[in-house]
Enzyme design. Structure first.
Site, short mmCIF file in Angstrom:
data_model
loop_
_atom_site.label_atom_id
_atom_site.label_comp_id
_atom_site.label_asym_id
_atom_site.label_seq_id
_atom_site.Cartn_x
_atom_site.Cartn_y
_atom_site.Cartn_z
N LEU A 28 42.17 27.29 -31.35
CA LEU A 28 41.52 27.81 -30.16
C LEU A 28 41.20 26.67 -29.20
CD1 LEU A 28 39.00 30.38 -31.69
CD2 LEU A 28 41.28 30.79 -30.79
N CYS A 29 41.20 27.00 -27.92
CA CYS A 29 40.86 26.00 -26.91
C CYS A 29 39.46 25.48 -27.18
CB CYS A 29 40.95 26.62 -25.52
SG CYS A 29 42.66 26.63 -24.94
N PRO A 30 39.17 24.20 -26.99
CA PRO A 30 40.07 23.24 -26.34
C PRO A 30 40.96 22.44 -27.30
CG PRO A 30 37.94 22.23 -26.62
CD PRO A 30 37.84 23.61 -27.24
#
Ligand code: SF4
Lengths: 92, 348
Positions: A28-30
């Site tokens: 998942l970001c970041p």
């Protein structure tokens, strides 16, 4: 935000050996941005980087990261549910 | 004078954006640093939840960097940050937020990063404001952060500098102290006025803190995890999973993580090889991961709990398959547990 399209004819071919690949699928970001950033740091200007990801946030965050660092997004594609973003590392 | 360089802690909120801008206006070259601790509020639930997928949330720190026209370096500190969460020297805030230790840690990391030979920065800036947060941003904590981070007078807080002793960047004339600010207190009005003056119309206003550790429900789940395991520890998967699904703990030695909607189920699927997991057989229902070491009887009970969240909740009996991590699949027939028989205390 640049929207990924289905892989068009002429999209980069995975067998291109001179392209550095980053597998950020499932992250998942970041985190995908961090992976891309770390890989870009090892490449000379002109180097190409393909980031593979599944988090749609990368479609926004990786181009934003490229913009602030002066790198170029060559294209974004969707391939079998994965997102693929090609970056050209530029002199910054 | 050679152009001076400052490294700015950028959280994505208004204060750090303003602090960076104020120093840029002084002719200083500024680059941003943003730390990934694993608890950041950025993106995650958004990325996981199906209904949010069409409109991914922007990363506020990157967005701020774009507004400022500065580089932003995002650094993964999740491993080292564990020590801060698990053993904060200065204790916790309202929930499990170790804000003071966290600030010290981040300033120290920024200093180490900025002062590496290759990077060659001269000082560090943060968006701290005296009195903005009851525990970590007080007049008394400002010198503690400066001292314990090792930054000392190379740490400049442009938004409240006028209320603090002059730092080296001010004394040396790298920035003009007269053009810095003296904000103090909880009011957001001075920041909003400064934003308007600097031409910013769009910015993020984080309500509580900048991370999940300030969230009561999240902190309760993390405490529950520590209690159940009998030790205070976690890995990145643990803290990601605490952000997802319904957590139901029928006994200390195991809990279920039940997807609440399609996006969460998809996310949990990514963990299925590492966890014993349960699926409904003939009816629609979520996926449940089991964290812990359940007995056979526990697995049956867990299957009954899962059935309660499926389309078969009113059926006399339903089929559930239990997929063990050794590859063995077990077929179970269970009676869905009525909602009234799931004690409140099981809900973490
Ligand atoms: S809210 Fe979280 S990220 Fe922000 S200072 Fe506190 S512990 Fe650190």
């Amino acid at each position: 935000m640049s929207e990924a399209t289905e892989r068009p004819a002429g999209a980069p071919d995975a067998s291109n050996a001179s392209v550095h690949e980053v597998d950020a699928r499932g992250l998942l970001c970041p985190l995908p941005v961090i992976r891309a950033q770390d890989a870009a740091g090892t490449l000379a200007p002109g180097g190409l980087l393909d980031v593979f990801a599944t988090d749609p946030g990368t479609l926004h965050d990786i181009p934003a990261w490229c913009a602030v660092h002066g790198h170029r997004v060559v294209g974004t594609w969707r391939e079998r549910g994965d997102i693929r973003i090609r970056i050209e590392v530029c002199e910054t | 004078m050679m152009q001076k360089k400052a490294v700015a802690l950028i959280s994505g909120g208004l204060d750090s954006m303003l602090a960076a801008k104020v120093v840029m206006e002084e002719g200083v070259h500024v680059e941003g640093l943003n730390f990934y601790t694993g608890f950041c509020v950025e993106g995650h639930t958004h990325a996981i939840r199906a209904r949010h997928q069409a409109r991914p949330k922007r990363n506020n720190a990157l967005w701020v960097a774009q507004q400022l026209g500065i580089k932003l370096h995002i650094i993964d500190v999740s491993e080292q940050y564990k020590d801060i969460v698990l053993r904060p020297k200065h204790g916790y805030g309202q929930h499990l937020n170790p804000c003071l230790d966290c600030k010290i840690f981040m300033v120290n990391k920024a200093l180490a990063w900025g002062f590496m030979d290759a990077n060659g920065f001269d000082f560090v800036i943060t968006g701290e404001v005296i009195g903005q947060r009851p525990k970590s941003q007080r007049k008394a904590t400002m010198p503690i952060i400066a001292k314990e981070s090792g930054a000392d007078d190379l740490l400049l807080r442009p938004l409240c500098a006028k209320r603090l002793a002059p730092t080296k960047p001010e004394r040396e004339g790298w920035v003009d102290r007269a053009r810095l600010h003296g904000f103090e207190g909880r009011s957001r009005k001075p920041q909003m006025a400064l934003a308007a003056q600097l031409g910013f119309t769009d910015y993020a206003q984080p309500a509580g803190g900048c991370c999940f550790l300030t969230d009561a429900a999240y902190a309760a789940k993390l405490s529950d995890l520590w209690q159940a395991r009998g030790e205070r520890d976690y890995d990145l998967d643990d803290i990601m999973l605490l952000k997802v699904g319904r957590h139901v703990r029928p006994a200390r030695h195991y809990k279920l993580i039940v997807g609440r909607e399609a996006g969460e189920n998809r996310f949990l699927e990514g963990y299925r090889k590492r966890f014993l997991h349960l699926r409904m057989v003939d009816v629609e229902g979520p996926l449940a991961l089991i964290d812990g070491a359940p007995s056979r009887g526990d697995v049956r009970l867990a299957a009954r709990v899962l059935a309660r969240y499926s389309q078969g909740r009113d059926a006399a009996q339903v089929g559930v398959s239990a997929h063990h991590t050794n590859g063995v699949t077990e077929a179970l027939q269970v009676v869905p547990l009525p909602a009234s028989e799931i004690p409140r205390a099981w809900h973490v």
